[in-house]
Design an enzyme around this catalytic site. Structure first.
Site, PDB file in Angstrom:
ATOM      1  CG  HIS A 101      -2.039  -0.759   0.752  1.00 56.35           C
ATOM      2  ND1 HIS A 101      -2.103  -1.971   1.778  1.00 56.35           N
ATOM      3  CD2 HIS A 101      -2.967  -0.355   0.868  1.00 56.35           C
ATOM      4  CE1 HIS A 101      -3.617  -3.102   1.125  1.00 56.35           C
ATOM      5  NE2 HIS A 101      -3.971  -1.923   0.495  1.00 56.35           N
ATOM      6  CE  LYS A 122      -3.738  -0.039   4.750  1.00 53.48           C
ATOM      7  NZ  LYS A 122      -4.955   0.077   5.214  1.00 53.48           N
TER       8      LYS A 122
HETATM    9  N1  NAD Z   1     -12.726  -1.182   2.925  1.00 53.15           N
HETATM   10  C1  NAD Z   1     -12.266  -1.152   2.072  1.00 53.15           C
HETATM   11  O1  NAD Z   1     -12.605  -1.198   0.609  1.00 53.15           O
HETATM   12  C2  NAD Z   1     -10.873   0.381   2.145  1.00 53.15           C
HETATM   13  C3  NAD Z   1     -10.821   0.754   0.884  1.00 53.15           C
HETATM   14  C4  NAD Z   1      -9.630   1.977   1.170  1.00 53.15           C
HETATM   15  C5  NAD Z   1      -9.440   2.120   1.792  1.00 53.15           C
HETATM   16  N2  NAD Z   1      -9.967   1.396   3.320  1.00 53.15           N
HETATM   17  C6  NAD Z   1     -10.088   2.320   4.952  1.00 53.15           C
HETATM   18  O2  NAD Z   1     -10.182   3.617   4.917  1.00 53.15           O
HETATM   19  C7  NAD Z   1     -10.131   4.665   5.950  1.00 53.15           C
HETATM   20  C8  NAD Z   1      -9.056   5.742   5.159  1.00 53.15           C
HETATM   21  O3  NAD Z   1      -8.584   5.507   4.356  1.00 53.15           O
HETATM   22  P1  NAD Z   1      -8.013   7.287   3.434  1.00 53.15           P
HETATM   23  O4  NAD Z   1      -7.259   6.223   2.729  1.00 53.15           O
HETATM   24  O5  NAD Z   1      -9.233   7.564   3.322  1.00 53.15           O
HETATM   25  O6  NAD Z   1      -7.076   8.229   4.435  1.00 53.15           O
HETATM   26  P2  NAD Z   1      -7.460   9.331   4.758  1.00 53.15           P
HETATM   27  O7  NAD Z   1      -6.638   9.454   6.044  1.00 53.15           O
HETATM   28  O8  NAD Z   1      -7.121   9.793   3.716  1.00 53.15           O
HETATM   29  O9  NAD Z   1      -8.834   9.386   5.348  1.00 53.15           O
HETATM   30  C9  NAD Z   1      -9.679   9.550   6.782  1.00 53.15           C
HETATM   31  C10 NAD Z   1     -10.674  10.891   6.929  1.00 53.15           C
HETATM   32  O10 NAD Z   1     -11.251  10.501   8.123  1.00 53.15           O
HETATM   33  C11 NAD Z   1     -10.657  11.878   8.669  1.00 53.15           C
HETATM   34  N3  NAD Z   1     -11.694  11.913  10.215  1.00 53.15           N
HETATM   35  C12 NAD Z   1     -10.877  10.624  11.024  1.00 53.15           C
HETATM   36  N4  NAD Z   1     -11.356  11.197  12.776  1.00 53.15           N
HETATM   37  C13 NAD Z   1     -12.290  11.585  12.002  1.00 53.15           C
HETATM   38  C14 NAD Z   1     -13.527  11.928  13.077  1.00 53.15           C
HETATM   39  N5  NAD Z   1     -13.502  11.730  13.873  1.00 53.15           N
HETATM   40  N6  NAD Z   1     -14.658  12.556  12.503  1.00 53.15           N
HETATM   41  C15 NAD Z   1     -14.846  12.571  10.703  1.00 53.15           C
HETATM   42  N7  NAD Z   1     -13.724  12.420  10.258  1.00 53.15           N
HETATM   43  C16 NAD Z   1     -12.609  11.860  10.796  1.00 53.15           C
HETATM   44  C17 NAD Z   1      -9.756  12.300   8.393  1.00 53.15           C
HETATM   45  O11 NAD Z   1      -9.922  13.775   8.622  1.00 53.15           O
HETATM   46  C18 NAD Z   1      -9.209  11.966   7.208  1.00 53.15           C
HETATM   47  O12 NAD Z   1      -9.566  12.773   6.131  1.00 53.15           O
HETATM   48  C19 NAD Z   1      -8.769   3.587   6.759  1.00 53.15           C
HETATM   49  O13 NAD Z   1      -8.768   2.787   7.714  1.00 53.15           O
HETATM   50  C20 NAD Z   1      -8.250   2.285   5.104  1.00 53.15           C
HETATM   51  O14 NAD Z   1      -7.871   1.615   5.104  1.00 53.15           O
HETATM   52  C21 NAD Z   1     -10.653   0.785   2.809  1.00 53.15           C
HETATM   53  O1  LIG Z   2      -5.851   2.793   1.018  1.00 53.23           O
HETATM   54  C1  LIG Z   2      -6.097   1.474   2.196  1.00 53.23           C
HETATM   55  O2  LIG Z   2      -5.562   2.189   3.030  1.00 53.23           O
HETATM   56  C2  LIG Z   2      -6.572   0.598   1.482  1.00 53.23           C
HETATM   57  N1  LIG Z   2      -7.446  -0.539   2.793  1.00 53.23           N
HETATM   58  C3  LIG Z   2      -7.542  -1.352   3.006  1.00 53.23           C
HETATM   59  C4  LIG Z   2      -6.904  -2.460   3.421  1.00 53.23           C
HETATM   60  O3  LIG Z   2      -7.099  -1.557   4.587  1.00 53.23           O
HETATM   61  O4  LIG Z   2      -7.450  -3.150   3.354  1.00 53.23           O
HETATM   62  C5  LIG Z   2      -7.792  -1.824   0.904  1.00 53.23           C
HETATM   63  C6  LIG Z   2      -6.919  -1.567   0.170  1.00 53.23           C
HETATM   64  C7  LIG Z   2      -6.278   0.420   0.394  1.00 53.23           C
END
Ligand code: NAD
Ligand SMILES: O=C(O)C1=N[C@H](C(=O)O)CCC1
Length: 269
Positions: free
Chosen positions: A158, A162
């Site tokens: 990643h 992350k």
């Molecule tokens: N399940 C999936 O398919 C998938 C895919 C991508 C990312 N993710 C996950 O999603 C999450 C976010 O990833 P990202 O790359 O967008 O991160 P990021 O850091 O770019 O975004 C997270 C956002 O959440 C906000 N935030 C944090 N605490 C908050 C609160 N109390 N109230 C409101 N907003 C708040 C932050 O300010 C930030 O803007 C991670 O846990 C990542 O692993 C999951």
């Molecule tokens: O960018 C991230 O953070 C991602 N989080 C998810 C994970 O933890 O698997 C999905 C892929 C991107």
């Protein structure tokens, strides 16, 4: 007023938040009704469209989830574990479908969702893409066909921002491999090898995490046998795949009974 389901995006300025806003805005099946960011964020009080560098959208970014969730039908939440726990309570009060993409949630965080799922539909998955959810099925099948002499390793890569490891996806794949093999992942998980580790434990499921640059997300499930190897791989090149899955989950949840679901349920896999 449109009767399309109203969606709130939490973590609106994040990598996923912005992708979700574009996905919902461009959809003809839902409408964007709210955007939440953390207190102190410089987007609070601003028009969301303008904050994203575009035309005004009429949605003002707020740090008050209670206000944002009222009048919505679903919240899509890709933020952080502590925030997601709080959002789950408020989504349950408002009876919203809560789609959780947040990863890095520990056992306590996950247990805290249970009472909320008595009142609301919760769809949670470490990866919302069709490809990865299919890969978990394949992983389970291959693991079930092979004996424990085949070493299983999950290798993920990643971007350098992350914060959690192994990724939520890697854990999903590890769980699928453990299920296929009929063992507990918690009892057989091996990660963070460094130094004189000793030989690999027979039957262990190993995890390795690479972090660098702008890698969106890559996952290999390696089955290493004597004289041959099988590698199942998924490569994400665009975060839109996660956002599309999350919106699908939010719409799917509209006519479901309260409870905890995952993307397998949504995709019918
Ligand atoms: N399940 C999936 O398919 C998938 C895919 C991508 C990312 N993710 C996950 O999603 C999450 C976010 O990833 P990202 O790359 O967008 O991160 P990021 O850091 O770019 O975004 C997270 C956002 O959440 C906000 N935030 C944090 N605490 C908050 C609160 N109390 N109230 C409101 N907003 C708040 C932050 O300010 C930030 O803007 C991670 O846990 C990542 O692993 C999951
Ligand atoms: O960018 C991230 O953070 C991602 N989080 C998810 C994970 O933890 O698997 C999905 C892929 C991107």
């Amino acid at each position: 007023m449109s009767d399309l389901p109203g969606i709130v995006i939490t973590g609106a300025s994040g990598r996923m938040g912005q992708m979700l806003i574009r996905t919902v805005t461009e959809s003809d099946k839902a409408r964007l009704v709210g955007a939440v960011e953390r207190t102190g964020h410089d987007w609070i009080g601003k028009d969301l469209g303008e904050a994203m560098g575009g035309a005004p959208s009429g949605v003002i970014v707020t740090d008050d989830p209670l206000e944002a969730f009222s009048g919505a039908q679903a919240v899509i939440d890709f933020t952080a574990p502590a925030a997601t726990r709080e959002f789950a309570k408020i989504a349950a009060q408002a009876r919203l479908t809560h789609v959780i993409g947040t990863t890095g949630m520990d056992e306590d965080d996950i247990a805290a969702l249970k009472p909320c799922a008595r009142h609301a539909v919760i769809v949670r998955a470490g990866n919302m893409s069709l490809g990865v959810n299919l890969l978990t099925l394949l992983t389970k099948k291959v693991a079930a066909a092979l004996d424990a002499d085949w070493d299983i390793e999950v290798i993920e890569a990643h971007h350098n921002k992350k914060v959690d490891a192994p990724s939520g996806t890697a854990l999903m794949l590890g769980e699928a491999a453990a299920e296929g093999r009929g063992i507990s992942l918690a009892e057989n998980r091996e990660s963070g090898r460094d130094g004189i580790t000793g030989a690999r434990k027979h039957g262990a499921i190993g995890f390795s995490a690479i972090r660098g640059g702008d890698i969106v997300g890559e996952h290999d499930v390696l089955f290493a046998g004597m004289g041959e190897r099988i590698i199942l791989r998924h490569v994400a090149t665009d975060r839109a795949i996660f956002a599309r899955g999350a919106l699908k989950a939010a719409l799917w949840g509209q006519d479901k009974a309260p409870g905890e679901y995952d993307m397998m349920d949504v995709l019918g896999l």
